[in-house]
Design an enzyme around this catalytic site. Structure first.
Site, mmCIF file in Angstrom:
data_model
loop_
_atom_site.group_PDB
_atom_site.id
_atom_site.type_symbol
_atom_site.label_atom_id
_atom_site.label_comp_id
_atom_site.label_asym_id
_atom_site.label_seq_id
_atom_site.Cartn_x
_atom_site.Cartn_y
_atom_site.Cartn_z
ATOM 1 N N GLU A 44 51.734 -9.978 39.907
ATOM 2 C CA GLU A 44 50.535 -9.715 39.116
ATOM 3 C C GLU A 44 50.869 -8.970 37.829
ATOM 4 O O GLU A 44 51.903 -8.298 37.730
ATOM 5 C CB GLU A 44 49.524 -8.944 39.970
ATOM 6 C CG GLU A 44 49.102 -9.773 41.176
ATOM 7 C CD GLU A 44 47.971 -9.176 41.987
ATOM 8 O OE1 GLU A 44 47.684 -7.971 41.854
ATOM 9 O OE2 GLU A 44 47.377 -9.942 42.773
ATOM 10 N N CYS A 53 51.080 -17.077 40.809
ATOM 11 C CA CYS A 53 51.003 -17.269 42.264
ATOM 12 C C CYS A 53 52.395 -17.484 42.873
ATOM 13 O O CYS A 53 53.323 -17.972 42.209
ATOM 14 C CB CYS A 53 50.168 -18.499 42.594
ATOM 15 S SG CYS A 53 48.432 -18.363 42.185
ATOM 16 N N GLU A 55 53.408 -19.731 44.928
ATOM 17 C CA GLU A 55 53.867 -21.130 44.974
ATOM 18 C C GLU A 55 54.541 -21.530 43.667
ATOM 19 O O GLU A 55 55.573 -22.201 43.646
ATOM 20 C CB GLU A 55 52.685 -22.073 45.237
ATOM 21 C CG GLU A 55 51.984 -21.841 46.555
ATOM 22 C CD GLU A 55 50.828 -20.840 46.469
ATOM 23 O OE1 GLU A 55 50.945 -19.839 45.721
ATOM 24 O OE2 GLU A 55 49.811 -21.070 47.140
ATOM 25 N N CYS A 86 46.078 -22.590 45.383
ATOM 26 C CA CYS A 86 44.991 -22.710 44.403
ATOM 27 C C CYS A 86 45.149 -24.013 43.619
ATOM 28 O O CYS A 86 46.161 -24.710 43.736
ATOM 29 C CB CYS A 86 44.985 -21.498 43.462
ATOM 30 S SG CYS A 86 46.249 -21.572 42.181
ATOM 31 N N CYS A 89 48.279 -24.287 41.399
ATOM 32 C CA CYS A 89 49.500 -24.501 42.188
ATOM 33 C C CYS A 89 49.551 -25.911 42.752
ATOM 34 O O CYS A 89 50.631 -26.511 42.850
ATOM 35 C CB CYS A 89 49.601 -23.459 43.296
ATOM 36 S SG CYS A 89 49.948 -21.811 42.647
HETATM 37 N N1 THU Z 1 47.608 -16.210 44.966
HETATM 38 C C1 THU Z 1 48.770 -16.849 45.270
HETATM 39 O O1 THU Z 1 49.869 -16.286 45.143
HETATM 40 N N2 THU Z 1 48.694 -18.135 45.700
HETATM 41 C C2 THU Z 1 47.542 -18.836 45.850
HETATM 42 O O2 THU Z 1 47.565 -20.025 46.087
HETATM 43 C C3 THU Z 1 46.261 -18.128 45.750
HETATM 44 C C4 THU Z 1 46.305 -16.815 45.040
HETATM 45 C C5 THU Z 1 47.687 -14.820 44.491
HETATM 46 C C6 THU Z 1 47.376 -14.633 43.043
HETATM 47 C C7 THU Z 1 46.934 -13.194 43.019
HETATM 48 O O3 THU Z 1 48.070 -12.353 42.882
HETATM 49 C C8 THU Z 1 46.322 -12.960 44.389
HETATM 50 O O4 THU Z 1 46.767 -14.031 45.203
HETATM 51 C C9 THU Z 1 44.804 -12.922 44.401
HETATM 52 O O5 THU Z 1 44.267 -14.037 43.785
#
Ligand code: THU
Length: 136
Positions: A44, A53, A55, A86, A89
């Protein structure tokens, strides 16, 4: 807990998630055609929209290591309803792992399996870019 080394790698990657804002930790792991496992965790940013993310971190790490095709993807989060990739991704996974099995898992041992084609029907990729149109 798990006998699948790909899920184990995603669980381990999740431990390195950098999530000071959401505290929502995700781990991912990709399996290449030669059996190499490539991990990723979400990272983040204080500029929230720059967050990446797990992935996509895994895919970009794999590409950096010279891998362009992945046959399995594991995604782990600490949720009862398993966390799916998401939309952003799904697009990136589609381009590097269209035939992949996607394994969702949590820390309690729950596992569900999908195909990339189920998660992203009619995906956009380089094929469209290469298709000649009638021109304007
Ligand atoms: N996040 C992922 O790493 N992968 C996903 O497919 C969904 C969301 C992370 C992004 C962010 O750091 C946290 O989850 C909340 O959205």
């Amino acid at each position: 807990m798990t006998t699948d080394p790909l899920i184990a790698a995603a669980i381990e990657a999740r431990l390195r998630a950098f999530t000071p804002y959401s505290h929502f930790n995700v781990g991912a792991a990709l399996e290449t055609e030669d059996g190499t496992i490539v991990p990723g965790c979400n990272v983040e940013s204080a500029s929230y929209g720059l967050t990446m993310c797990a992935e996509r971190v895994a895919v970009f790490t794999g590409v950096t290591r010279g891998f362009h095709c992945f046959k399995r993807v594991a995604i782990v989060a600490d949720t009862t309803t398993l966390t799916p990739p998401c939309g952003a991704c799904r697009q990136i996974l589609w381009e590097f792992a269209p035939d992949a099995e996607v394994v969702l898992a949590n820390l309690s041992g729950k596992v569900e399996r999908f195909t990339m084609r189920e998660l992203l029907p009619r995906g956009f990729d380089a094929k469209q870019l290469a298709e000649p149109g009638p021109g304007i």
